[in-house]
Each structure stands twice: as C-alpha cells, then as structure tokens.
Write a protein that holds these residues in place. Structure first.
Motif, short mmCIF file in Angstrom:
data_model
loop_
_atom_site.label_atom_id
_atom_site.label_comp_id
_atom_site.label_asym_id
_atom_site.label_seq_id
_atom_site.Cartn_x
_atom_site.Cartn_y
_atom_site.Cartn_z
N THR A 506 0.89 -1.24 0.06
CA THR A 506 -0.12 0.18 0.02
C THR A 506 0.88 1.40 0.23
OG1 THR A 506 -1.75 -1.20 1.18
CG2 THR A 506 -1.85 1.21 1.32
N ILE A 507 1.82 1.31 0.88
CA ILE A 507 2.83 2.25 0.74
C ILE A 507 3.51 2.61 -0.72
CG2 ILE A 507 4.73 3.48 1.88
CD1 ILE A 507 2.38 3.54 3.47
N GLY A 508 3.93 1.35 -1.17
CA GLY A 508 4.55 1.62 -2.36
C GLY A 508 3.90 1.99 -3.45
N ALA A 509 2.36 1.80 -3.37
CA ALA A 509 1.60 1.99 -4.48
C ALA A 509 1.27 3.74 -4.24
CB ALA A 509 0.15 1.48 -4.07
N ILE A 510 1.25 4.04 -3.01
CA ILE A 510 1.07 5.50 -2.68
C ILE A 510 2.20 6.34 -3.19
CG2 ILE A 510 1.06 7.32 -0.90
CD1 ILE A 510 -0.54 5.47 0.76
N ALA A 511 3.69 5.65 -3.00
CA ALA A 511 4.76 6.13 -3.61
C ALA A 511 4.77 6.44 -5.06
CB ALA A 511 5.98 5.54 -3.11
N GLN A 512 4.31 5.20 -5.79
CA GLN A 512 4.38 5.37 -7.18
C GLN A 512 3.44 6.37 -7.50
OE1 GLN A 512 6.38 3.78 -9.22
NE2 GLN A 512 5.09 4.51 -10.97
N THR A 513 2.15 6.61 -7.29
CA THR A 513 1.22 7.43 -7.60
C THR A 513 1.74 8.82 -7.50
OG1 THR A 513 -0.55 5.95 -7.00
CG2 THR A 513 -1.07 8.48 -7.19
N PHE A 514 2.43 9.19 -6.07
CA PHE A 514 2.99 10.46 -5.98
C PHE A 514 4.02 10.86 -6.96
CE2 PHE A 514 6.93 12.48 -3.96
CZ PHE A 514 6.13 13.69 -3.76
N TYR A 515 5.03 9.81 -7.36
CA TYR A 515 5.96 10.26 -8.32
C TYR A 515 5.50 10.33 -9.80
CZ TYR A 515 10.62 9.06 -6.40
OH TYR A 515 11.89 9.15 -5.72
N THR A 516 4.38 9.57 -10.01
CA THR A 516 3.71 9.87 -11.65
C THR A 516 2.75 10.88 -11.47
OG1 THR A 516 3.39 7.33 -11.47
CG2 THR A 516 2.27 8.54 -12.96
N ALA A 517 2.08 11.40 -10.57
CA ALA A 517 1.28 12.62 -10.26
C ALA A 517 2.41 13.81 -10.55
CB ALA A 517 0.48 12.80 -9.10
N ALA A 518 3.44 13.77 -9.92
CA ALA A 518 4.44 15.04 -9.72
C ALA A 518 5.00 15.17 -11.14
CB ALA A 518 5.65 14.52 -8.72
N ALA A 519 5.07 13.99 -11.97
CA ALA A 519 5.48 14.18 -13.34
C ALA A 519 4.59 14.85 -14.06
CB ALA A 519 5.98 12.74 -13.89
N ALA A 520 3.28 14.22 -13.82
CA ALA A 520 2.23 15.33 -14.58
C ALA A 520 2.12 16.62 -14.44
CB ALA A 520 1.08 14.30 -14.37
N LEU A 521 2.49 16.93 -13.07
CA LEU A 521 2.27 18.53 -12.65
C LEU A 521 3.53 19.23 -12.97
CD1 LEU A 521 0.79 17.72 -9.06
CD2 LEU A 521 -0.40 18.66 -11.07
N ARG A 522 4.61 18.47 -13.50
CA ARG A 522 5.92 19.08 -13.68
C ARG A 522 6.74 19.75 -12.52
NH1 ARG A 522 2.74 19.44 -18.50
NH2 ARG A 522 4.00 18.70 -20.33
N VAL A 523 6.62 19.01 -11.30
CA VAL A 523 7.20 19.30 -10.08
C VAL A 523 8.17 18.49 -9.76
CG1 VAL A 523 5.04 21.00 -9.20
CG2 VAL A 523 5.56 18.46 -8.50
N GLY A 524 9.36 18.79 -9.02
CA GLY A 524 10.19 17.89 -8.65
C GLY A 524 9.74 16.89 -7.53
N ALA A 525 10.21 15.86 -7.44
CA ALA A 525 9.67 15.08 -6.49
C ALA A 525 10.74 13.94 -6.03
CB ALA A 525 8.65 13.81 -7.06
N GLY A 526 10.65 13.43 -4.70
CA GLY A 526 11.77 12.41 -4.39
C GLY A 526 11.09 11.56 -3.18
N VAL A 527 11.37 10.54 -3.20
CA VAL A 527 10.62 9.51 -1.96
C VAL A 527 12.16 9.15 -1.16
CG1 VAL A 527 9.80 7.60 -1.14
CG2 VAL A 527 8.88 8.98 -3.09
N ALA A 528 12.01 8.94 0.31
CA ALA A 528 13.46 8.63 1.06
C ALA A 528 12.81 7.59 2.38
CB ALA A 528 14.05 9.85 1.42
N LEU A 529 13.41 6.89 2.73
CA LEU A 529 13.18 6.12 3.96
C LEU A 529 14.01 6.30 5.01
CD1 LEU A 529 12.34 4.14 1.27
CD2 LEU A 529 11.85 2.76 2.96
N GLY A 530 15.26 7.23 5.01
CA GLY A 530 16.16 7.38 5.95
C GLY A 530 15.88 8.41 6.88
N PHE A 531 15.04 8.42 7.70
CA PHE A 531 14.61 9.31 8.77
C PHE A 531 14.16 8.70 10.23
CE2 PHE A 531 10.62 7.50 6.49
CZ PHE A 531 9.78 7.87 7.69
#
Length: 570
Positions: A506-531
């Motif tokens: 579920t979390i992976g699906a959310i991350a993939q949607t986030f990346y794809t939507a950011a590309a469609a909006l033409r905004v920069g995006a990144g995902v991280a687990l090191g926190f």
C-alpha cells in the motif's frame, strides 16, 4: 522451509520503526559494490522471443487515477479462461476489458522495461559512478528503493495467449519473454490462489532478495515489499487508463508456486499473483519471432496440454556476485510471511483502518486540484527523483498540493480480503514548507472534506532536516513533505504475518502514484526512507492511533539550469 517465525512480523515492524534510534544489525555493514548482483535475473539457457513494441497510452493520468481509485472488489473472482471480460456497471474502475499480448507487452514495458539512461547533476551519493557504463542509471516507469529493481515478473500463459502455453520470465533489458517451462500450468497456479481466482493467464511477482539485500541487508524486506506495491500500482494506473483491471492476490500457497518456478525458497519470495482477463483467440501458434532451438524445460511444446503434475522449471538464474551473504532477520521475516497461509475473511481490515481526524482541530479547505491531462505513458516516462535539486524560491501552488494529496490518498492495493465499505488503510500527512496560501506547519489530509487538518504550527524545516539521515536531500527546500502512515500492528492483528506485505505494498502504491502525479504536474519529487520514524510519530501525534510513518515524499520546484544528460532507448 518451516514456519519457525510465526508472529515475527510484529517484531520486525517495531524494529523498522525504531531503527533510527536502535540500528538494525549488522550495524557496520558496507555493501561490496564491486561484487553487486545484476538488476534482473539471467537465464542463459532459456529461449526467448521479443515482445511487441510498446504503444503509448493516450488516456490522461486523471482518467487512470479515477479508475484505480474506483475499483470495487470482484464478486466472484476473475473471468474464466478465454472470457472476454467486459464493462461492468458501477462507475470508474468497474470495467474489465480483456488483455491481449500487445497490451501485456506495453504494460510490462511501461512498468519495468528500460526507458533510457540519465546522468543529471544531483546530490545522490552515486553521482560519481554514473558516467561509467557499468553503473549507468537506466530509468524505468516504476520507482524502486535504491534503484535496485529486485522484482521478477513471471507469466503463466494458458491457451489462447498468442504464445505456446508455459511459464515465461520477463527479461526487461531486452523487452522479451524467456520460456522457462513448456505446457499449460494455469490449473496449478489457480489451485495455489484458490478457485475464486481462476483465470487463463496469470502474472506472478517475485523478489530475488540478494538484488536488494546486498545493499540493505536485514532492512531489505521492508524495501522490497514496497517495491511490489510500486510495480502493481504502475500496472493499475496503466490498465485503469484503458478499462482493464489489475487486482493482486496476496494470500496464496507460496510454497506450491515456488516449487513450480524452480526457486530456492529462502532466496526468492513470491509476493503477488495477478489473474488477467484475456481476449479469446484461436489456437496458440509459434511465439512471434521465437528463436529456433530446443527448450530444455520438460513438457509439451505447445497446445493446451499441461506438463505432468510434478514438473517444475529447471532453468536456473545465473548469479553475477561471487559472494552471497545471508541475513538472519531477513530470513525470519520472509519465512513468517511466506508460511502464513490462512486467508482472512473479507472485512477483516475494517478494524485496522485509520480513524477519522479529531473534529476539534482547525481545518484549511483546499482548492480544486490542478488537472493532470498528461497521458499516462508520458507521466511514467517523465518520472524521476530530484535528489537535492529542490529550490524554495518558487512556492508550490495550493492546487498542485491538492492534486498530490487527492491522488495519493486514493491509492490502494485492492486484494481478495477487501470489503466494499472498507475505510482506507493509509492516511497522508503533510509538512508544509513553501505552499502558496497554506501556513507552514504539520497537517493531516482529510479526503472526505478535501481539507488539511492542522497538527503543528510553524515552519517544519528544522525538524525535517534534523531527523533525516542522508545528505542527498535538503528537506527545508522542498515545498512540502508528505508522510503516508498505516496502523501496521492493527493490520497484523487483523490479518496475520502476511499482512505486512499488504501494508508495505500500500505504501509503495502511494509512492508510485506520488511520483507519477508529480511528473504530470511538472514538479520535482523524491521519496526517502532514511528518517527517524519515532520523531515523526511524536511530531504528528500518532501514538494514540497507532499509525506508523513508513516513508517520506518530497515535492517542490527545482533549481533551474542544472546540467543533464538523457539517452532514450525508444
């Protein structure tokens, strides 16, 4: 493989949450990059045929998101073999048009196939190595933790697929199918997933642990189970845009399919089986472009007859690494989930859903989301990580934030234990740094009212950077940091150890949607687990609800004029 780790998923989830303060062993581990594995399996003796060239998907990302968010559980499993499916009533996501070989090929290419090579100036630690061809960054439509892409995609092809029935492996680097076993084994796959999921064609998603564990050791299971979610969500977006359905089965007899595929149980796990509705066709002839020469797999070469019941894949993956390491915690969590066979009943997840936000907290209404008319295939092609290129000088429009929130909050992994009235498993929180018209602070997103529910006040930049372990992002420069959370222990209580796979998918699906939507909006995006997950629990006041923050998703404007290099394969 014996079920010697029953219940271990609870312990593993707690260790993941606390690893920022109590490091997971081995603490002093350093990857041997010179002996790294391939980013894909290699079957040197298996015959192959090229898949049809991929076609672009003209439907918009908005269309795909509406379809994937509107998918309802199937009432009686997948269509029978040879069924043409059809559009069912029920609104977005209800359609179930059949797949064909060209459509399957296009979906695989847009998810795990290679698009091209990138070499941009950024802040990630691998930048110095990227100019070397051996360490080239070949990008794909699907995101993957560390860019390691450990998922294996197998196709159990039955009669009418357009290729001889058998078991095939998707060779992503060549956009080809390699035949591992000849003969129809779809009945054996159906027996492993249950009669209600009977189909004529199946995709099986596996993970070869060493492809990820050579870098992430015992943390690997957490990362790869999210990778399964990113892959399945890419399929769902691609398929939903074309009125087709992807609904994975997560509770199945993993041992039976592991044996069928000739895998070593502790080396590679199977995470999902996807039944496909398939277009009826005439008799299966020779595979398009199939190479001449014999296949060493047992069983008939074509037709509808299946191999003998005990037949299994004999081809073996040839490993590149000279030295392979074993990690005890990884082995234990794998065994705990793999041997958890009892499928929970529909509705079991109701007790694990995120509760509504407290009614007394202030709410900020969001504007209508920015439309995302970009075609799905273009959004997948444009997906990339920003790695330190964020710039705070241009605040994000609130409508862009609204689009990211609505898209990610609607991302799910529909599976066989869903009930029609289930509430979402995940909630999206937001640390707002630089969004026009939205005061800086911490919020929870409330989809029902399309509003932000205030949690903390004041600029969160110092908190975000202080609790990030790596040097590849400046979190204060991002316009917003989104944080998906799940009540992990509640899911495990309701579903058993294998529920961990659902949580992370579920979390992976959310991350993939986030990346794809950011590309469609033409905004920069990144995902991280090191926190530091515990600090996020405290800052977002999540202890009472039992929500676990499992990754962070950064979005915002990027610096202009940075050097970049791209080479497109198609």
């Amino acid at each position: 493989m014996t079920p010697d780790s029953s219940g271990f998923a609870h312990d593993y989830a707690t260790a993941i949450l606390r690893r920022g303060r109590e490091p997971m062993p081995p603490v002093d581990f350093t990857p041997d990059w010179g002996d790294a594995p391939r980013r894909g399996k290699y079957y040197p003796a298996a015959t192959a045929f090229p898949l049809p060239a991929p076609e672009p998907v003209p439907a918009s990302l908005d269309t795909a998101l509406r379809a994937s968010a509107g998918t309802a559980p199937r009432a009686s499993g997948n269509a029978a073999p040879g069924s043409a499916g059809g559009t069912a009533p029920g609104g977005p996501g209800a359609a179930d048009e059949p797949f064909t070989l060209p459509l399957l090929a296009s979906m695989l290419h847009h998810s795990y196939g290679l698009f091209g090579r990138r070499l941009g100036i950024q802040a990630n630690t691998d930048l110095a190595a990227l100019p070397s061809y051996a360490h080239a960054n070949w990008y794909r439509g699907t995101a993957s933790g560390g860019g390691l892409y450990p998922c294996s995609v197998y196709w159990a092809a039955g009669p009418g697929a357009g290729v001889p029935p058998g078991v095939y492996y998707y060779a992503h680097a060549r956009h080809a199918m390699q035949r591992l076993l000849a003969g129809d084994v779809t009945d054996r796959v159906a027996a492993a997933v249950g009669p209600q999921h009977r189909a004529g064609q199946f995709l099986i998603v596996g993970v070869k642990y060493w492809q990820n564990a050579f870098k992430y050791n015992n943390f690997s299971y957490h990362a790869v189970s999210m990778d399964v979610g990113t892959l399945v969500q890419t399929w769902r977006l691609w398929a939903g845009a074309q009125d087709r359905r992807i609904e994975p089965v997560l509770w199945f007899d993993q041992a039976a399919l592991t044996d069928l595929l000739g895998l070593v149980p502790d080396d590679e796990a199977l995470f999902a089986v996807v039944p496909l509705t398939w277009a009826p066709a005439g008799g299966a002839g020779p595979a398009p472009g199939a190479q001449a020469g014999g296949d060493r797999s047992a069983g008939p070469a074509g037709g509808g007859a299946g191999p003998a019941p005990g037949v299994r894949v004999r081809h073996a993956d040839q490993e590149r690494s000279r030295r392979l390491l074993e990690f005890d915690t990884l082995r234990r969590i794998h065994r705990a989930t793999a041997t958890a066979l009892d499928r929970p009943p529909r509705g079991a997840l109701a007790a694990a859903a995120v509760p509504p936000a407290p009614p007394d907290r202030p709410r900020i209404p969001l504007p209508e989301p920015t439309p995302m008319p970009m075609p799905v295939s273009a959004a997948l092609t444009g997906r990339r990580s920003s790695f330190g290129r964020f710039a705070a000088g241009r605040p994000m429009p609130a409508a862009d934030l609204a689009a990211l929130l609505r898209a990610t909050a609607g991302s799910t992994v529909p599976c066989e234990i869903d009930a029609a009235d289930d509430r979402p498993l995940a909630r999206i929180h937001a640390f707002v740094n630089h969004v026009a018209g939205i005061p800086a602070g911490g919020y929870g997103y409330e989809p029902e009212t399309h509003s932000l529910v205030r949690t903390t006040a004041g600029p969160p930049g110092d908190f975000l950077q202080r609790n990030y372990f790596l040097a590849n992002y400046n979190l204060e420069q991002a316009a917003v940091v989104l944080v998906p959370t799940v009540r992990t222990h509640a899911v495990l209580d309701a579903t058993g150890d294998r529920g961990y796979n659902l949580v992370n998918a579920t979390i992976g699906a959310i991350a993939q949607t986030f990346y794809t939507a950011a590309a469609a909006l033409r905004v920069g995006a990144g995902v991280a687990l090191g926190f530091d997950n515990v600090s996020y629990v405290e800052e977002l006041r999540l202890a009472d609800t039992g929500e676990y923050p499992l990754l962070i998703m950064l979005a915002g404007a990027e610096r202009a004029g940075l050097g970049d290099y791209r080479y497109e394969l198609r």
